[in-house]
Design a protein around this motif. Structure first.
Motif, PDB file in Angstrom:
ATOM      1  N   UNK A   1      -2.618   0.691  -4.761  1.00  0.00           N
ATOM      2  CA  UNK A   1      -2.273  -0.693  -5.059  1.00  0.00           C
ATOM      3  C   UNK A   1      -2.695  -1.089  -6.467  1.00  0.00           C
ATOM      4  N   UNK A   2      -3.822  -0.574  -6.915  1.00  0.00           N
ATOM      5  CA  UNK A   2      -4.303  -0.907  -8.250  1.00  0.00           C
ATOM      6  C   UNK A   2      -3.367  -0.414  -9.343  1.00  0.00           C
ATOM      7  N   UNK A   3      -2.499   0.539  -9.020  1.00  0.00           N
ATOM      8  CA  UNK A   3      -1.514   1.045  -9.968  1.00  0.00           C
ATOM      9  C   UNK A   3      -0.143   0.402  -9.777  1.00  0.00           C
ATOM     10  N   UNK A   4      -0.061  -0.618  -8.933  1.00  0.00           N
ATOM     11  CA  UNK A   4       1.204  -1.299  -8.705  1.00  0.00           C
ATOM     12  C   UNK A   4       2.118  -0.574  -7.746  1.00  0.00           C
ATOM     13  N   UNK A   5       1.581   0.370  -6.973  1.00  0.00           N
ATOM     14  CA  UNK A   5       2.374   1.137  -6.012  1.00  0.00           C
ATOM     15  C   UNK A   5       2.398   0.375  -4.695  1.00  0.00           C
ATOM     16  N   UNK A   6       3.591   0.064  -4.206  1.00  0.00           N
ATOM     17  CA  UNK A   6       3.678  -0.691  -2.960  1.00  0.00           C
ATOM     18  C   UNK A   6       3.993   0.179  -1.752  1.00  0.00           C
ATOM     19  N   UNK A   7       4.454   1.416  -1.993  1.00  0.00           N
ATOM     20  CA  UNK A   7       4.659   2.361  -0.895  1.00  0.00           C
ATOM     21  C   UNK A   7       4.350   3.767  -1.383  1.00  0.00           C
ATOM     22  N   UNK A   8       3.739   4.576  -0.502  1.00  0.00           N
ATOM     23  CA  UNK A   8       3.410   5.964  -0.825  1.00  0.00           C
ATOM     24  C   UNK A   8       3.727   6.879   0.346  1.00  0.00           C
ATOM     25  N   UNK A   9       4.378   8.010   0.049  1.00  0.00           N
ATOM     26  CA  UNK A   9       4.406   9.137   0.985  1.00  0.00           C
ATOM     27  C   UNK A   9       3.245  10.037   0.590  1.00  0.00           C
ATOM     28  N   UNK A  10       2.196  10.067   1.391  1.00  0.00           N
ATOM     29  CA  UNK A  10       1.038  10.892   1.065  1.00  0.00           C
ATOM     30  C   UNK A  10       1.104  12.201   1.839  1.00  0.00           C
ATOM     31  N   UNK A  11       0.839  13.298   1.170  1.00  0.00           N
ATOM     32  CA  UNK A  11       0.843  14.623   1.779  1.00  0.00           C
ATOM     33  C   UNK A  11      -0.578  14.936   2.245  1.00  0.00           C
ATOM     34  N   UNK A  12      -0.692  15.352   3.494  1.00  0.00           N
ATOM     35  CA  UNK A  12      -1.997  15.688   4.066  1.00  0.00           C
ATOM     36  C   UNK A  12      -1.860  17.007   4.806  1.00  0.00           C
ATOM     37  N   UNK A  13      -2.746  17.943   4.521  1.00  0.00           N
ATOM     38  CA  UNK A  13      -2.680  19.254   5.167  1.00  0.00           C
ATOM     39  C   UNK A  13      -3.896  19.455   6.072  1.00  0.00           C
ATOM     40  N   UNK A  14      -3.712  19.411   7.389  1.00  0.00           N
ATOM     41  CA  UNK A  14      -4.851  19.556   8.309  1.00  0.00           C
ATOM     42  C   UNK A  14      -5.634  20.849   8.111  1.00  0.00           C
TER      43      UNK A  14
END
Length: 361
Positions: A103-116
């Motif tokens: 949010x601090x970078x002005x991003x309102x949506x993110x697809x975050x990659x997570x590897x268990x």
């Protein structure tokens, strides 16, 4: 370096634009202070000096075996990171902080990659793992911070059975926040892996999960072809070496398959020596939908506004082109339709206010 216009082509201007990020790893976005705090709390030794923890070349020899590539050494560091977090509360806190940073970078949506696979306490409980992260992301969204969708990633060294088991588990339990599946890891070490994961991605496709694949980084265009034809990828993470195959570039452009490019990451791994040699601009000029992302922002010491500004300066992108980049970031994302449309509308209002609209391609 090419001169560019003032206005949105500045750090504050880019930060002010509503935008999405589609290629960022949670493991590579954990800030140094959080890692040091978690290590102290759990009593786990640091692999190297605290001040240079993200520089794997400064780690103890036992943590960087001979023959390690820069990427494989970094992946081992991510394993160390993941070993520090064993409770749902820790994961929810990490997720919340990630959303706040976006949010601090002005991003309102993110697809975050997570590897268990990187999280030792959670490898056999991937649904519970993602659900704990999803709870943190949901709390962040409720507080007005960046909305986050999770792309669960399969490590390239996994077997076909392990990949299918992961997807089957996720489809059965549907952890909150899950939007898609991914493949990541060191292509150079693992070799060709798409045939091994075709069945798992088929399950994901039939189960309604979106598909994004790391390809065209340390592998050449053939990795991107595999992602498209065998894994039915809707988006390519990296994808920069597609530029070496004009037929592939035409395919990406014609089918509207976006590439999630990470310039600083590519340069750090030695794919290109300098930004002005990077193909991000060439791909965009050839009609490929290009997004610019951070990959592993904490480890690389970057932010999305930095990446966009560096590209704008290197390739002469003006305000309209930067607005177009923001527009494409939403379109390339796996955001729910309502979230995507809300982001595009907010972007249009901002562009109109700045007189910086870009014509539709």
């Amino acid at each position: 370096m090419t001169a560019v216009s003032a206005g949105l082509v500045s750090m504050p201007g880019i930060r002010s634009l509503p935008k999405a990020e589609v290629h960022v790893h949670l493991e590579g976005a954990i800030e140094l202070a959080d890692l040091l705090e978690a290590a102290a709390h759990t009593g786990v030794a640091l692999p190297g000096p605290a001040a240079t923890l993200f520089d794997t070349s400064t780690h103890e020899p036992s943590a960087r075996p001979s023959g390690a590539t820069p990427l494989s050494a970094f992946l081992r560091f991510l394993d160390w990171e993941g070993s520090l977090f064993s409770t749902p509360q820790q994961l929810a806190r990490l997720a919340y902080r990630f959303a706040a940073r976006q949010s601090a970078s002005g991003i309102s949506y993110t697809d975050v990659i997570v590897n268990p696979a990187h999280w030792a306490s959670w490898r056999r409980r991937p649904a519970a793992f993602l659900d704990a992260l999803g709870a943190g992301f949901a709390d962040a969204a409720a507080d007005g911070l960046c909305a986050v969708g999770i792309c669960a990633s399969i490590l390239r060294t996994a077997s076909s059975a392990e990949a299918e088991e992961l997807v089957t588990t996720l489809l059965g339990e549907r952890p909150q926040g899950l939007v898609g599946v991914s493949v990541d890891g060191d292509e150079r070490v693992s070799g060709r892996t798409a045939p091994r994961f075709a069945d798992a991605f088929g399950l994901a496709r039939r189960g309604g999960l979106r598909r994004t694949v790391h390809a065209g980084e340390s592998s050449g265009p053939e990795g991107v072809w595999d992602a498209l034809t065998l894994l039915h990828a809707e988006r390519i993470d990296h994808g920069v070496r597609a530029v070496e195959d004009p037929r592939l570039v035409d395919r990406l452009a014609a089918d509207g398959v976006p590439v999630g490019v990470c310039p600083t990451s590519n340069i750090a791994l030695g794919l290109y020596a300098r930004l002005d040699e990077h193909p991000v601009d060439a791909l965009a000029r050839d009609g490929v939908t290009v997004t610019v992302n951070t990959d592993d922002p904490a480890a690389l010491g970057t932010r999305i506004e930095t990446e966009w500004l560096l590209c704008a300066q290197a390739f002469g992108w003006d305000d309209g082109r930067v607005v177009g980049l923001a527009r494409d970031s939403f379109r390339a994302s796996f955001a729910p339709d309502g979230v995507r449309e809300e982001g595009l509308e907010a972007l249009a209002r901002r562009a109109d206010a700045m007189g910086a609209g870009e014509r539709e391609r």
